[in-house]
Enzyme design. Structure first.
Site, PDB file in Angstrom:
ATOM      1  N   SER A  83      16.450   5.479  -4.772  1.00 52.73           N
ATOM      2  CA  SER A  83      15.704   4.690  -5.765  1.00 52.73           C
ATOM      3  C   SER A  83      15.616   5.429  -6.877  1.00 52.73           C
ATOM      4  CB  SER A  83      14.441   4.410  -4.966  1.00 52.73           C
ATOM      5  OG  SER A  83      13.561   3.466  -5.918  1.00 52.73           O
ATOM      6  N   TRP A 109       0.754  -1.256  -0.383  1.00 56.10           N
ATOM      7  CA  TRP A 109      -0.139  -0.018  -0.094  1.00 56.10           C
ATOM      8  C   TRP A 109       0.968   1.261   0.074  1.00 56.10           C
ATOM      9  CZ3 TRP A 109       1.812   2.419   4.214  1.00 56.10           C
ATOM     10  CH2 TRP A 109       2.296   1.271   5.210  1.00 56.10           C
ATOM     11  N   ASN A 110       2.224   0.965   0.403  1.00 58.77           N
ATOM     12  CA  ASN A 110       2.870   2.548   0.577  1.00 58.77           C
ATOM     13  C   ASN A 110       3.145   3.320  -0.800  1.00 58.77           C
ATOM     14  OD1 ASN A 110       4.621   0.508  -0.106  1.00 58.77           O
ATOM     15  ND2 ASN A 110       6.205   1.044   1.233  1.00 58.77           N
ATOM     16  N   LYS A 129      -2.450  -8.198  -7.715  1.00 63.41           N
ATOM     17  CA  LYS A 129      -3.211  -8.252  -6.794  1.00 63.41           C
ATOM     18  C   LYS A 129      -2.666  -6.971  -5.752  1.00 63.41           C
ATOM     19  CE  LYS A 129      -5.357  -9.191  -2.932  1.00 63.41           C
ATOM     20  NZ  LYS A 129      -5.170  -8.022  -2.372  1.00 63.41           N
ATOM     21  N   GLY A 175       6.672  -6.599   0.221  1.00 61.04           N
ATOM     22  CA  GLY A 175       5.808  -6.584   1.411  1.00 61.04           C
ATOM     23  C   GLY A 175       6.801  -7.011   2.615  1.00 61.04           C
ATOM     24  N   SER A 176       6.163  -7.757   3.618  1.00 67.07           N
ATOM     25  CA  SER A 176       6.940  -8.118   5.005  1.00 67.07           C
ATOM     26  C   SER A 176       7.637  -9.537   4.480  1.00 67.07           C
ATOM     27  CB  SER A 176       6.010  -8.127   6.069  1.00 67.07           C
ATOM     28  OG  SER A 176       5.219  -9.429   5.970  1.00 67.07           O
ATOM     29  N   CYS A 229      10.099   1.061   2.626  1.00 66.80           N
ATOM     30  CA  CYS A 229      11.106  -0.127   2.936  1.00 66.80           C
ATOM     31  C   CYS A 229      12.248   0.441   2.851  1.00 66.80           C
ATOM     32  CB  CYS A 229      10.741  -1.250   1.759  1.00 66.80           C
ATOM     33  SG  CYS A 229      10.927  -0.783   0.140  1.00 66.80           S
ATOM     34  N   GLU A 242      11.846  -3.192  11.744  1.00 67.12           N
ATOM     35  CA  GLU A 242      11.382  -2.203  10.912  1.00 67.12           C
ATOM     36  C   GLU A 242      10.313  -1.186  11.614  1.00 67.12           C
ATOM     37  OE1 GLU A 242      10.982  -1.530   6.130  1.00 67.12           O
ATOM     38  OE2 GLU A 242       9.921  -3.406   7.194  1.00 67.12           O
ATOM     39  N   GLU A 278      10.679  -8.654  -2.737  1.00 63.94           N
ATOM     40  CA  GLU A 278      11.180  -7.210  -2.189  1.00 63.94           C
ATOM     41  C   GLU A 278      10.907  -7.263  -0.860  1.00 63.94           C
ATOM     42  OE1 GLU A 278      11.547  -4.123  -0.487  1.00 63.94           O
ATOM     43  OE2 GLU A 278      10.541  -3.153  -2.258  1.00 63.94           O
ATOM     44  N   LEU A 279      11.375  -7.619   0.167  1.00 65.60           N
ATOM     45  CA  LEU A 279      10.899  -7.798   1.541  1.00 65.60           C
ATOM     46  C   LEU A 279      11.191  -6.770   2.770  1.00 65.60           C
ATOM     47  CD1 LEU A 279      11.412 -11.614   1.575  1.00 65.60           C
ATOM     48  CD2 LEU A 279       9.221 -10.400   0.797  1.00 65.60           C
TER      49      LEU A 279
END
Length: 497
Positions: A456, A165-166, A189, A243-244, A299, A396, A265-266
């Site tokens: 980034s 969502w970020n 998704k 995500g996490s 992240c 985090e 990408e965690l």
């Protein structure tokens, strides 16, 4: 814009945004007719009601993807490139203001930051539009001389793209851009917190000329009902997830059953390291940006600050002063620097971490308390006297909280930074370039920013090491994860008479 103008713009936008699932090039209700609410985090009120996809919808999306794969795969690279380029133009011109306002409404970031995400997110469409026509194989004689090797690069096949969502636009374009450029079909998704931007992205892609069935978007209140059956479907070839780390581990276990290609990408826990020779003005300015961008919900945001003991007190004071000058409020309002967090659960999790640190002896130079009133706000917070063993350093944060830990030697700070199971990004501030190169060799992170706040970029490989994931997004490496390598060996031609 004044308040009246903003309200009019919001009402107009909400009347035009798609709220159905995106299947076969059209927006439609879910098979069950179920819906879920999307909240405005600045007020806690319902922003829109969105169709909630089911496992039946996921199966329909997979059927359409499988049917469209071959045609899209053999669509010329130039045509795929032009579609992505048109989507870039639409995102940055025709729909720029709509996308920015929509992200502010459903995610909370101030309008200026949302507009910056439009620029950043759309750049992945332009970058991979350019990469689409540059996919190359190889041709060579094997060392023994009897075979000619032809190496062919081809798309992996249907992809499942799971986004957080970020950064609702950038996370969609960073995955869909290379997937589509390489000739793959995709099922997106999005997070249930921010599905509207992904649906608007689908609208843009359709307007840009993307054929029906090549991209589906499945918002849903029940993630597992969508991802579980898709990952078990033998027609799926790849999963890309942001995500996490715990969720990433679970997805990897599921993906193992069909030996799916995966990009993960965690989680991150980025140290921001300030040495005694750093330009403190520049370091504080960079800390303000990388800590407070997106309200700290990134992240690769700096999570904890490791500051040389000779400048730690001054750095903390300056950072607290800078944060106190930030205006917190509804991101649609003029002059707001920091918006709300995305949800009540996110705010409460951060408040619990800060409360735990304070109970363990930390002091708040500014912030540290949940404010009264509506919305999911948490104030910018600076903590000192922090025990490096507490959760607020070990985990985090994903919020506007800056805990500071002093160090005395280079070896000590390397050990502190590396003492973590994750390794996505780190930031270093020093004038000593020899030190920079030493740290580049020894810090266990996939990305290192030197005397900077943001690193980034669509042209650079984004990703981490250790439990921060696998694979890279962006750069020339970004399309590689969406391509298979096929070796064709044939008798070598004779060039002798």
């Amino acid at each position: 814009m004044d308040h009246t103008t903003i309200q009019e713009a919001v009402a107009d936008l909400l009347s035009r945004i798609p709220t159905g699932i995106f299947l076969n090039g059209e927006f439609t209700e879910s098979s069950s007719g179920e819906c879920f609410d999307v909240l405005n985090p600045a007020t806690g009120e319902v922003l829109a009601t969105v169709a909630s996809a089911t496992s039946e919808d996921a199966a329909a999306a997979m059927d359409q993807a499988a049917a469209a794969q071959l045609t899209w795969q053999f669509t010329s690279p130039r045509e795929r490139s032009e579609i992505l380029r048109r989507a870039f133009e639409l995102a940055t011109t025709t729909y720029r203001a709509d996308l920015a306002l929509l992200m502010t409404l459903e995610m909370g970031k101030p309008l200026a930051q949302a507009d910056a995400e439009v620029t950043y997110g759309a750049e992945f469409l332009r970058w991979f539009a350019e990469e689409a026509v540059r996919v190359r194989g190889d041709y060579f004689r094997v060392p023994e001389g009897h075979l000619q090797a032809v190496v062919v690069r081809r798309p992996v096949g249907p992809c499942l793209l799971i986004t957080p969502w970020n950064f609702p636009l950038a996370m969609a374009t960073r995955k869909a851009g290379p997937a589509l450029a390489a000739g793959n079909v995709a099922i997106l998704k999005p997070s249930k917190d921010t599905p509207l931007t992904s649906l608007f992205f689908a609208k843009i892609m359709a307007e840009a000329g993307l054929p029906a069935g090549v991209l589906s978007v499945l918002p849903s209140e029940r993630n597992r009902e969508i991802t579980g059956p898709l990952i078990q479907d033998p027609r799926l070839r790849k999963v890309s997830f942001t995500g996490s780390t715990p969720v990433g581990r679970a997805l990897l276990k599921e993906a193992a059953d069909n030996v799916l290609r995966t990009s993960m990408e965690l989680g991150g826990n980025a140290p921001f390291i300030v040495f005694e020779d750093a330009d403190l003005d520049a370091a504080v300015a960079a800390a303000l940006v990388t800590k407070m961008r997106n309200m700290g919900q990134a992240c690769n945001a700096s999570d904890h600050f490791l500051v040389h003991e000779s400048v730690s007190e001054e750095f903390g004071r300056r950072l607290a002063e800078a944060l106190e000058a930030q205006r917190v409020g509804d991101g649609t309002q003029k002059g707001v620097d920091i918006g709300p967090l995305v949800s009540a659960r996110q705010r409460d999790a951060i408040a619990a971490m800060v409360d735990g640190a304070l109970a363990a002896g930390a002091r708040a130079l500014t912030g540290g308390r949940v404010p009264e009133g509506p919305g999911f706000f948490y104030p910018p917070t600076v903590l000192v006297d922090v025990d490096p063993r507490t959760d607020i350093i070990r985990e985090e944060i994903f919020g506007p909280v800056a805990p500071i830990v002093p160090f005395s030697r280079e070896e000590e700070v390397i050990a502190l930074a590396n003492d973590d199971s994750v390794g996505l990004s780190a930031y270093v501030h020093t004038r000593d370039m020899n030190r920079v190169m030493r740290l580049a060799e020894r810090l266990e992170f996939g990305m290192i920013g030197v005397n900077s706040a943001t690193i980034s970029n669509a042209a650079a490989p984004f990703g981490g090491v250790k439990q921060s994931g696998m694979g890279r997004e962006g750069g020339k490496e970004g399309i590689e994860d969406y391509l298979e390598t096929v070796y064709v060996g044939m008798p070598a031609p004779s060039f002798l008479p």
